[in-house]
Design a protein around this motif. Structure first.
Motif, PDB file in Angstrom:
ATOM      1  N   ASP A   1       0.667  -1.438   0.019  1.00 58.30           N
ATOM      2  CA  ASP A   1      -0.017   0.111   0.004  1.00 58.30           C
ATOM      3  C   ASP A   1       0.906   1.245   0.065  1.00 58.30           C
ATOM      4  N   GLY A   2       2.188   1.294   0.523  1.00 62.04           N
ATOM      5  CA  GLY A   2       2.931   2.181   0.779  1.00 62.04           C
ATOM      6  C   GLY A   2       3.918   2.683  -0.203  1.00 62.04           C
ATOM      7  N   GLY A   3       3.791   2.011  -1.358  1.00 61.84           N
ATOM      8  CA  GLY A   3       4.685   2.702  -2.480  1.00 61.84           C
ATOM      9  C   GLY A   3       6.012   1.586  -3.023  1.00 61.84           C
ATOM     10  N   VAL A   4       6.288   0.714  -2.079  1.00 59.08           N
ATOM     11  CA  VAL A   4       7.166  -0.357  -2.451  1.00 59.08           C
ATOM     12  C   VAL A   4       6.649  -0.951  -3.918  1.00 59.08           C
ATOM     13  N   LEU A   5       5.177  -1.534  -3.670  1.00 61.71           N
ATOM     14  CA  LEU A   5       5.069  -1.984  -4.869  1.00 61.71           C
ATOM     15  C   LEU A   5       4.218  -0.913  -5.750  1.00 61.71           C
ATOM     16  N   SER A   6       4.941  -0.966  -7.150  1.00 64.62           N
ATOM     17  CA  SER A   6       4.632   0.191  -8.101  1.00 64.62           C
ATOM     18  C   SER A   6       4.391  -0.584  -9.556  1.00 64.62           C
ATOM     19  N   ALA A   7       3.898   0.309 -10.276  1.00 62.44           N
ATOM     20  CA  ALA A   7       3.957   0.190 -11.878  1.00 62.44           C
ATOM     21  C   ALA A   7       5.405  -0.568 -12.261  1.00 62.44           C
ATOM     22  N   ASP A   8       6.234  -0.610 -11.521  1.00 64.66           N
ATOM     23  CA  ASP A   8       7.773  -0.977 -11.988  1.00 64.66           C
ATOM     24  C   ASP A   8       7.867  -2.434 -11.465  1.00 64.66           C
ATOM     25  N   SER A   9       7.241  -2.941 -10.402  1.00 65.68           N
ATOM     26  CA  SER A   9       7.448  -4.003  -9.688  1.00 65.68           C
ATOM     27  C   SER A   9       7.333  -5.251 -10.682  1.00 65.68           C
ATOM     28  N   THR A  10       7.715  -6.181 -10.049  1.00 65.09           N
ATOM     29  CA  THR A  10       7.821  -7.566 -11.053  1.00 65.09           C
ATOM     30  C   THR A  10       7.307  -8.815 -10.076  1.00 65.09           C
TER      31      THR A  10
ATOM     32  N   GLU B   1       2.989   2.635 -24.127  1.00 61.96           N
ATOM     33  CA  GLU B   1       3.175   2.793 -22.754  1.00 61.96           C
ATOM     34  C   GLU B   1       2.191   3.376 -21.818  1.00 61.96           C
ATOM     35  N   GLU B   2       1.584   4.005 -22.289  1.00 57.73           N
ATOM     36  CA  GLU B   2       0.388   4.497 -21.353  1.00 57.73           C
ATOM     37  C   GLU B   2      -0.624   3.290 -21.011  1.00 57.73           C
ATOM     38  N   ARG B   3      -1.088   2.428 -21.954  1.00 56.18           N
ATOM     39  CA  ARG B   3      -1.744   1.231 -21.647  1.00 56.18           C
ATOM     40  C   ARG B   3      -0.878   0.305 -20.669  1.00 56.18           C
ATOM     41  N   HIS B   4       0.232   0.199 -21.040  1.00 52.79           N
ATOM     42  CA  HIS B   4       1.015  -0.714 -20.096  1.00 52.79           C
ATOM     43  C   HIS B   4       0.851  -0.299 -18.714  1.00 52.79           C
ATOM     44  N   HIS B   5       1.179   0.955 -18.451  1.00 48.49           N
ATOM     45  CA  HIS B   5       1.328   1.488 -17.262  1.00 48.49           C
ATOM     46  C   HIS B   5      -0.252   1.212 -16.532  1.00 48.49           C
ATOM     47  N   SER B   6      -1.447   1.774 -17.176  1.00 50.54           N
ATOM     48  CA  SER B   6      -2.666   1.328 -16.876  1.00 50.54           C
ATOM     49  C   SER B   6      -2.744  -0.047 -16.412  1.00 50.54           C
ATOM     50  N   ALA B   7      -2.389  -1.000 -17.048  1.00 51.19           N
ATOM     51  CA  ALA B   7      -2.518  -2.338 -16.838  1.00 51.19           C
ATOM     52  C   ALA B   7      -1.773  -2.818 -15.484  1.00 51.19           C
ATOM     53  N   MET B   8      -0.473  -2.269 -15.413  1.00 55.72           N
ATOM     54  CA  MET B   8       0.487  -2.443 -14.213  1.00 55.72           C
ATOM     55  C   MET B   8      -0.423  -1.857 -12.915  1.00 55.72           C
ATOM     56  N   GLU B   9      -1.112  -0.771 -13.266  1.00 56.01           N
ATOM     57  CA  GLU B   9      -1.571  -0.276 -12.014  1.00 56.01           C
ATOM     58  C   GLU B   9      -2.826  -1.061 -11.655  1.00 56.01           C
ATOM     59  N   GLU B  10      -3.667  -1.659 -12.464  1.00 54.89           N
ATOM     60  CA  GLU B  10      -4.448  -2.622 -12.158  1.00 54.89           C
ATOM     61  C   GLU B  10      -3.941  -3.677 -11.511  1.00 54.89           C
ATOM     62  N   TRP B  11      -2.750  -4.228 -12.146  1.00 52.54           N
ATOM     63  CA  TRP B  11      -2.193  -5.522 -11.566  1.00 52.54           C
ATOM     64  C   TRP B  11      -1.797  -5.171 -10.138  1.00 52.54           C
TER      65      TRP B  11
END
Length: 159
Positions: A34-43, A131-141
């Motif tokens: 919740d606090g930012g370690v998990l992000s759209a760049d996470s694996t 990249e926008e679509r991917h970022h949005s998909a990553m935020e959903e993930w």
């Protein structure tokens, strides 16, 4: 003048029992997602490492309860209700640690071309759209991971 906190205490801060360490492990996991370690760049590996860390800490707490049960039995020369309750709680914590460790998280979405990209002739614009679509998909993930982790509830001792 003592310093006063502006936030209410966390559940882990309200007990001196080893149980508080299990709560702290889960609070840490929730804080990470919740606090930012998990992000759209996470694996997926990042998430699995977070889960593994929390599970290991919970397993350590289970071992403390097991040792406590053994010490009680050694002191009395036999099992007691207190030692049996501690042993049972240790087993519950071990099961919960396995649940945390084995939480099923899907792979994050991959960056890929779609048919929508074919309509965009400018390469730079196509890449930005992708990249926008991917970022949005990553935020959903990330939201899905948060929901899954949010459903984990540490068992409480009956003693």
């Amino acid at each position: 003048n003592p310093t006063r906190s502006l936030t209410p205490p966390k559940a882990s801060q309200l007990t001196q029992a080893p149980y508080g360490q299990a709560l702290a492990a889960m609070e840490g996991l929730h804080g990470d997602v919740d606090g930012g370690v998990l992000s759209a760049d996470s694996t997926l590996e990042d998430v699995q490492a977070m889960l593994e860390t929390a599970a290991d800490e919970i397993t350590n707490v289970a071992e403390e309860y097991r040792e406590s049960a053994s010490n009680i039995e050694d002191g009395f020369g036999h099992a007691t209700e207190g030692s049996e309750m501690r042993e049972q709680y240790a087993e519950e914590l071990d099961s919960f640690a396995d649940e945390v460790r084995d939480l099923s998280i899907d792979e994050p979405p991959a960056l890929e071309d779609t048919d929508e990209d074919e309509d965009i002739e400018d390469e730079e614009e196509r890449q930005m759209d992708q990249e926008e679509r991917h970022h949005s998909a990553m935020e959903e993930w990330c939201d899905t991971v948060k929901d899954e982790v949010g459903q984990l509830e540490c068992p409480t001792p009956e003693f």
